[in-house]
Structure formats: C-alpha cells, structure tokens
Design an enzyme around this catalytic site. Structure first.
Site, mmCIF file in Angstrom:
data_model
loop_
_atom_site.group_PDB
_atom_site.id
_atom_site.type_symbol
_atom_site.label_atom_id
_atom_site.label_comp_id
_atom_site.label_asym_id
_atom_site.label_seq_id
_atom_site.Cartn_x
_atom_site.Cartn_y
_atom_site.Cartn_z
ATOM 1 N N ASP A 18 11.885 -12.397 23.157
ATOM 2 C CA ASP A 18 11.622 -11.779 21.856
ATOM 3 C C ASP A 18 12.408 -12.538 20.790
ATOM 4 O O ASP A 18 13.411 -12.058 20.263
ATOM 5 C CB ASP A 18 12.049 -10.310 21.895
ATOM 6 C CG ASP A 18 11.504 -9.511 20.723
ATOM 7 O OD1 ASP A 18 10.626 -10.032 20.011
ATOM 8 O OD2 ASP A 18 11.950 -8.367 20.530
ATOM 9 N N GLU A 97 1.894 -12.412 14.925
ATOM 10 C CA GLU A 97 1.595 -11.132 14.285
ATOM 11 C C GLU A 97 0.779 -11.261 13.000
ATOM 12 O O GLU A 97 1.025 -12.139 12.166
ATOM 13 C CB GLU A 97 2.909 -10.401 13.977
ATOM 14 C CG GLU A 97 2.721 -8.963 13.540
ATOM 15 C CD GLU A 97 3.873 -8.084 13.970
ATOM 16 O OE1 GLU A 97 3.893 -6.914 13.552
ATOM 17 O OE2 GLU A 97 4.747 -8.544 14.713
ATOM 18 N N LYS A 133 -1.054 -10.162 17.403
ATOM 19 C CA LYS A 133 -0.190 -8.981 17.399
ATOM 20 C C LYS A 133 -0.538 -8.096 16.200
ATOM 21 O O LYS A 133 -0.498 -8.556 15.056
ATOM 22 C CB LYS A 133 1.267 -9.440 17.330
ATOM 23 C CG LYS A 133 2.291 -8.465 17.836
ATOM 24 C CD LYS A 133 3.643 -9.171 17.905
ATOM 25 C CE LYS A 133 4.752 -8.250 18.330
ATOM 26 N NZ LYS A 133 6.065 -8.948 18.294
ATOM 27 N N THR A 157 1.354 -3.597 18.759
ATOM 28 C CA THR A 157 2.787 -3.383 18.596
ATOM 29 C C THR A 157 3.063 -2.106 17.792
ATOM 30 O O THR A 157 2.141 -1.394 17.413
ATOM 31 C CB THR A 157 3.419 -4.612 17.921
ATOM 32 O OG1 THR A 157 4.840 -4.482 17.930
ATOM 33 C CG2 THR A 157 2.928 -4.778 16.490
ATOM 34 N N PHE A 179 7.682 0.620 22.044
ATOM 35 C CA PHE A 179 9.071 0.361 21.637
ATOM 36 C C PHE A 179 10.014 1.363 22.307
ATOM 37 O O PHE A 179 9.695 2.532 22.455
ATOM 38 C CB PHE A 179 9.192 0.452 20.120
ATOM 39 C CG PHE A 179 8.722 -0.796 19.409
ATOM 40 C CD1 PHE A 179 7.771 -1.624 19.963
ATOM 41 C CD2 PHE A 179 9.241 -1.134 18.174
ATOM 42 C CE1 PHE A 179 7.342 -2.768 19.312
ATOM 43 C CE2 PHE A 179 8.830 -2.277 17.516
ATOM 44 C CZ PHE A 179 7.872 -3.092 18.076
#
Length: 320
Positions: A18, A97, A133, A157, A179
């Site tokens: 990440d 993203e 994303k 996400t 998350f």
C-alpha cells in the site's frame, strides 16, 4: 527453519504493498500494489520522482487545453507513470484510483477509467495488469459493473459495510478493499474506548464477516483487507484473500519471527447473513442506518478529493 511473519503471511495470503514508494516495494517484494491520491501526493515529493514529475508536466503542456485541463492530464499521467514504474518490479497488478470527485457520477467515473486505461496502453501496459480503483458508492458500483462487463477489472475501495460488499458481489466486481483501521478509529471516537483486543477490533470483525459471507455464498469477488493501524489487525486476518499493507507494518512483520496462525479459511467459512441482493433504495437505506459506514465513506471521499487538490497544487509549482 523459522521464517518471519511476513514470509509466513505470504504462504496464506497475497500480500499487496500500500504505497507508491518504489524502494519500499522492491524491498518487500509484494505480488500487487495499490496507490491513491494521498500516496501519489507523497510519492510526488520524493527525490526519485522529480524527473518523472517534470516529464509529465512537460507532456501535459503538449495536450492543449487550459491550465485546469492540463493539471488533470498531468495528475492522470503521473498516476499512470508511477504505476508503470511499480509494474516493472512486481509480478501482479497495480490499482490506480479514479478521482474521488467523480464518486457520485457514474458517467464521470467511466470516463476517467477509460482515460487511465488508455494512458496505460499508450505506455505499453495491457489492462489485465490494472485494477481501476473506485469508491464504493452506488454510482461507483454501477460504473464498476459496466467496466467489469467490458473486461476492465476493478478494485472497490472505501468499503465499510457488509451491505456495500453485497452490492459489489452482485455487480460481479473483481476485488473489494474493506477498510479496517478507519472503522477502528470511528468506534474509538464513538465509544471513548482507547483499546480493543485484536479479535474484537470492529474493523477486523467487519472484514471477517464479509469474507465469510462471500465464501459461504460462493462469490468470486476477492476480499482485500486494507487500512491497517497495527500488525495485530493483520494477524487476525491471516488467510484473507489479499491484504494491502503499508511499508511500516510490512517491516514490523518482517522483524517478527513468532509463529503466525491462519485465522480465515474459505473451507470453514460460515455466513451469519443469508444471501441478499440489494436494490438502490435498500442499499442507500442500509448506509443511512449505519452511521459508521456513512461517515467514513463520506470522510474518505472528502480526504481523497482534498489530496487530489493538493497534488494538483504541487504539480502546478512545476509549471514554467
């Protein structure tokens, strides 16, 4: 021979970095990597990326348009160029993203996704190495559903609830990123508790619930736990399909030689919830009824949008 916890984790879970830091990715040798506007903003300030930043600024000027159009082109190209650099040293995929400001606009999300794929293809990288994303809003899920039908795989996400995960699975999404740490943050603030035992961590409990729901009901969508605050959360999710982990926590796992016990196993998955297909009204109502998911989704979108604006401001400093 005893191996460290990172190596043990890799035997049961696909480890994803990440970060946008090439050096960190090279050191920890993950299969895949993920980026977002926050990570790109940090990466753009690293000395090793200064030539890349200058290159994308020069390129964006050749694309025409006003300064805002050039900045958008520049940030898109930067995301792709950093993604391309990362793909040189990992065997798997990079998640790139979509601008968070498109989170409630299906058509704008699609347009940005196609643009990112186009830029990757111009760099000689095929779409099978890219995950687009997208925030797990209703509009984002609908865009991802269309992209998946066209063979463009997605990573949904900012996912904080089982209901979001249900909608993603029904839409045939390739991968979701529920998350963990941000859920823990919310519960700490809401309850006033400063500590949760790892097995009772609300973020850990949420991912376990989603994992078991998917496996028990035979969904193919990959579960990739994300946003960790400590190694204990990661250890509680050992056996999850994938885990995306920051360099700091990867290093802590690498330095720990204690045994790592598998906690999640598809063969033993049991769902506490019957299989449900959510229509738009039920999806929105379920989010409304979940203050944590509602607040963290909105906050995450705001923060990613803010970091996107910071990135554009940083890039503007390179204009001459």
């Amino acid at each position: 021979m005893t191996t460290n916890k990172l190596e043990q984790l890799k035997q049961m879970t696909v480890v994803v970095a990440d970060t946008g830091d090439i050096d960190a990715i090279r050191e920890f040798a993950p299969v895949d990597a993920t980026t977002n506007p926050s990570l790109l903003f940090k990466a753009a300030q690293l000395p090793r990326y200064q030539s890349v930043v200058r290159g994308v600024v020069d390129w964006s000027k050749t694309q025409g348009g006003d300064i805002n159009t050039q900045l958008i082109n520049c940030s898109d190209r930067l995301a792709v160029d950093i993604g391309a650099e990362i793909l040189k040293i990992i065997p798997g995929t990079i998640s790139t993203e979509v601008d968070a400001r498109a989170s409630f606009d299906t058509q704008a999300t699609l347009k940005k996704a196609y643009r990112l794929i186009e830029l990757y293809e111009q760099s000689g990288i095929s779409s099978d190495r890219i995950l687009i994303k997208i925030a797990s809003t209703w509009e984002g899920i609908r865009a991802a559903e269309l992209l998946e039908r066209e063979g463009i795989r997605c990573n949904l996400t900012l996912l904080f609830s089982l209901q979001q995960a249900m909608a993603c699975a029904d839409a045939g999404i390739y991968l979701i990123s529920p998350f963990v740490g941000r859920i823990l943050d919310w519960y700490k603030a809401d309850t006033g508790r400063d500590h949760y035992p790892a097995a009772e961590d609300p973020g850990v409990v949420s991912v376990k619930e989603i994992f078991n729901y998917y496996k028990a009901h035979a969904y193919d969508t990959i579960v990739m736990g994300a946003s960790f605050r400590n190694c204990e959360e990661i250890e509680q999710l050992a056996g999850c399909d994938r885990l995306t982990i920051s360099p700091q926590l990867l290093e802590q796992l690498k330095q720990d030689n204690a045994p790592l016990i598998r906690k999640l196993d598809p063969a033993r998955a049991e769902a506490a919830t019957a299989k449900i297909s959510l229509q738009e009204n039920l999806f929105r109502w379920s989010l409304n009824e979940n203050p944590m998911a509602t607040e963290k989704l909105a906050e995450g979108i705001r923060n990613f949008a803010a970091d996107q604006r910071k990135l554009e401001t940083l890039l503007q400093q390179f204009w001459r």
